[in-house]
Design an enzyme around this catalytic site. Sequence first.
Site, PDB file in Angstrom:
ATOM      1  N   ASN A  12     -31.416 -61.517  30.903  1.00 12.70           N
ATOM      2  CA  ASN A  12     -30.912 -60.268  30.349  1.00 12.70           C
ATOM      3  C   ASN A  12     -30.965 -60.237  28.824  1.00 12.70           C
ATOM      4  OD1 ASN A  12     -28.919 -57.843  30.192  1.00 12.70           O
ATOM      5  ND2 ASN A  12     -27.862 -59.499  29.106  1.00 12.70           N
ATOM      6  N   TYR A  42     -41.019 -53.878  21.397  1.00 12.38           N
ATOM      7  CA  TYR A  42     -40.043 -53.929  22.499  1.00 12.38           C
ATOM      8  C   TYR A  42     -40.689 -53.460  23.814  1.00 12.38           C
ATOM      9  CZ  TYR A  42     -35.539 -52.880  24.828  1.00 12.38           C
ATOM     10  OH  TYR A  42     -34.474 -52.818  25.688  1.00 12.38           O
ATOM     11  N   LYS A  61     -41.261 -55.638  27.170  1.00 13.96           N
ATOM     12  CA  LYS A  61     -40.636 -55.204  28.425  1.00 13.96           C
ATOM     13  C   LYS A  61     -41.699 -54.958  29.509  1.00 13.96           C
ATOM     14  CE  LYS A  61     -36.277 -55.347  27.259  1.00 13.96           C
ATOM     15  NZ  LYS A  61     -35.376 -56.328  27.872  1.00 13.96           N
ATOM     16  N   ALA A  72     -43.853 -53.450  24.601  1.00 11.61           N
ATOM     17  CA  ALA A  72     -44.868 -54.420  25.046  1.00 11.61           C
ATOM     18  C   ALA A  72     -44.198 -55.618  25.712  1.00 11.61           C
ATOM     19  CB  ALA A  72     -45.717 -54.873  23.856  1.00 11.61           C
ATOM     20  N   GLY A 126     -27.427 -63.822  27.727  1.00 12.93           N
ATOM     21  CA  GLY A 126     -26.827 -62.676  27.041  1.00 12.93           C
ATOM     22  C   GLY A 126     -25.651 -62.116  27.833  1.00 12.93           C
TER      23      GLY A 126
HETATM   24  P1  NDP Z   1     -26.496 -55.985  23.611  1.00 14.27           P
HETATM   25  O1  NDP Z   1     -27.118 -55.891  22.256  1.00 14.27           O
HETATM   26  O2  NDP Z   1     -25.223 -55.281  23.871  1.00 14.27           O
HETATM   27  O3  NDP Z   1     -26.315 -57.545  24.020  1.00 14.27           O
HETATM   28  C1  NDP Z   1     -27.384 -58.419  23.878  1.00 14.27           C
HETATM   29  C2  NDP Z   1     -27.032 -59.741  24.502  1.00 14.27           C
HETATM   30  O4  NDP Z   1     -28.161 -60.614  24.401  1.00 14.27           O
HETATM   31  C3  NDP Z   1     -25.872 -60.433  23.808  1.00 14.27           C
HETATM   32  O5  NDP Z   1     -25.105 -61.080  24.776  1.00 14.27           O
HETATM   33  C4  NDP Z   1     -26.570 -61.427  22.891  1.00 14.27           C
HETATM   34  O6  NDP Z   1     -25.780 -62.579  22.582  1.00 14.27           O
HETATM   35  C5  NDP Z   1     -27.750 -61.816  23.766  1.00 14.27           C
HETATM   36  N1  NDP Z   1     -28.864 -62.388  23.020  1.00 14.27           N
HETATM   37  C6  NDP Z   1     -29.601 -61.807  22.047  1.00 14.27           C
HETATM   38  N2  NDP Z   1     -30.538 -62.669  21.599  1.00 14.27           N
HETATM   39  C7  NDP Z   1     -30.391 -63.813  22.306  1.00 14.27           C
HETATM   40  C8  NDP Z   1     -31.045 -65.069  22.286  1.00 14.27           C
HETATM   41  N3  NDP Z   1     -32.060 -65.324  21.459  1.00 14.27           N
HETATM   42  N4  NDP Z   1     -30.631 -66.029  23.164  1.00 14.27           N
HETATM   43  C9  NDP Z   1     -29.587 -65.803  24.000  1.00 14.27           C
HETATM   44  N5  NDP Z   1     -28.927 -64.625  24.039  1.00 14.27           N
HETATM   45  C10 NDP Z   1     -29.324 -63.647  23.213  1.00 14.27           C
HETATM   46  O7  NDP Z   1     -27.645 -55.495  24.613  1.00 14.27           O
HETATM   47  P2  NDP Z   1     -27.571 -54.689  25.992  1.00 14.27           P
HETATM   48  O8  NDP Z   1     -26.471 -55.181  26.819  1.00 14.27           O
HETATM   49  O9  NDP Z   1     -27.688 -53.258  25.692  1.00 14.27           O
HETATM   50  O10 NDP Z   1     -28.974 -55.127  26.621  1.00 14.27           O
HETATM   51  C11 NDP Z   1     -29.103 -56.173  27.553  1.00 14.27           C
HETATM   52  C12 NDP Z   1     -30.530 -56.177  28.082  1.00 14.27           C
HETATM   53  O11 NDP Z   1     -30.824 -54.907  28.654  1.00 14.27           O
HETATM   54  C13 NDP Z   1     -31.577 -56.395  26.985  1.00 14.27           C
HETATM   55  O12 NDP Z   1     -32.647 -57.167  27.506  1.00 14.27           O
HETATM   56  C14 NDP Z   1     -32.063 -54.993  26.688  1.00 14.27           C
HETATM   57  O13 NDP Z   1     -33.360 -54.977  26.167  1.00 14.27           O
HETATM   58  C15 NDP Z   1     -31.987 -54.376  28.070  1.00 14.27           C
HETATM   59  N6  NDP Z   1     -31.918 -52.926  28.044  1.00 14.27           N
HETATM   60  C16 NDP Z   1     -30.878 -52.277  27.445  1.00 14.27           C
HETATM   61  C17 NDP Z   1     -30.840 -50.900  27.427  1.00 14.27           C
HETATM   62  C18 NDP Z   1     -29.730 -50.127  26.800  1.00 14.27           C
HETATM   63  O14 NDP Z   1     -29.856 -48.894  26.759  1.00 14.27           O
HETATM   64  N7  NDP Z   1     -28.670 -50.738  26.335  1.00 14.27           N
HETATM   65  C19 NDP Z   1     -31.926 -50.101  28.039  1.00 14.27           C
HETATM   66  C20 NDP Z   1     -32.956 -50.892  28.661  1.00 14.27           C
HETATM   67  C21 NDP Z   1     -32.940 -52.244  28.647  1.00 14.27           C
HETATM   68  P3  NDP Z   1     -24.727 -62.572  21.335  1.00 14.27           P
HETATM   69  O15 NDP Z   1     -23.496 -61.836  21.838  1.00 14.27           O
HETATM   70  O16 NDP Z   1     -24.456 -64.012  21.064  1.00 14.27           O
HETATM   71  O17 NDP Z   1     -25.389 -61.864  20.214  1.00 14.27           O
END
Ligand code: NDP
Length: 248
Positions: free
Chosen positions: A90, A155, A159, A157, A12
């Site tokens: 991530n 989500y 995490k 669960a 990601g």
């Molecule tokens: P975004 O929605 O901005 O980005 C998500 C990223 O994950 C994108 O790069 C997306 O790729 C990629 N992705 C999603 N599904 C898949 C998959 N099946 N295989 C490969 N890549 C995938 O999310 P954030 O940057 O906000 O979040 C990043 C991480 O941080 C996540 O795990 C989230 O749960 C965690 N998090 C975020 C918080 C927040 O407040 N933002 C708080 C706590 C945790 P593509 O661009 O191709 O869609």
Amino acid sequence: MSLAGKVAVVTGGSRGIGRAVCLRFAAMGAKVVINYVSRPDAAEETKAQVEALGGECYIVQFDVASASEVQEAFKQITAECGRIDILVCNAGITRDGLLATMKEEDWDQVMSVNLKGAFNCIKAGCRPMMKQRWGRIIIITSVVGFAGNAGQANYAAAKAGLVGLTRSAARELASRFITVNCVAPGYIATDMTGELPEKVKEKILAEIPLGILGAPEDIAAAAAYLASDDAKYVTGQAIHVNGGMFMG
Ligand code: NDP
């Protein structure tokens, strides 16, 4: 803190927190592998920003939820780069809804991407690290994995599961000098939180002692520390980066 000569895979890495991690690692001298699943445009933008910093990177598309795609991709990455030193799990999604009415597919999808996705990548990524007898695995969990959150049972669960995965992997891999830690962000300004209604955002802000949303760079800074030699004696831990909203 230098990561010169290291190869870092960031799942990601195309957007949000993952992009900030790619940029931070590239600035520290690592070669960065940017993963995405469905947004090649976003991955290209991360690549352009890494290259603007003078960094080296390449893009690999795969779905972290697919064990076969992950295995194939990690084989390719190892062949291309000769090694994998740092893995940042991530990639994540949300499919929010109240428990009583949550669709089974929304539960399954969040588990598959957020929890099984990390398992798939660690399983594939730890092999080259074991051979090298050095590695850093960093998992992005969430404040809600510790505190829980109404409307996010799936989500939260997943995490919380990542915390158990972190600690178990840390115990299994320590003898090969591979550390495994997680970062637990609070609410960070990305596409994921951009979708939240204004009212919900206001409620969240009221619960954050520092009174502002975090930036993706705040999480990248914690990941940079965990990837660095400064953190060589840190394993099985969670670093909370949440503006004080949860003090665990
Ligand atoms: P975004 O929605 O901005 O980005 C998500 C990223 O994950 C994108 O790069 C997306 O790729 C990629 N992705 C999603 N599904 C898949 C998959 N099946 N295989 C490969 N890549 C995938 O999310 P954030 O940057 O906000 O979040 C990043 C991480 O941080 C996540 O795990 C989230 O749960 C965690 N998090 C975020 C918080 C927040 O407040 N933002 C708080 C706590 C945790 P593509 O661009 O191709 O869609």
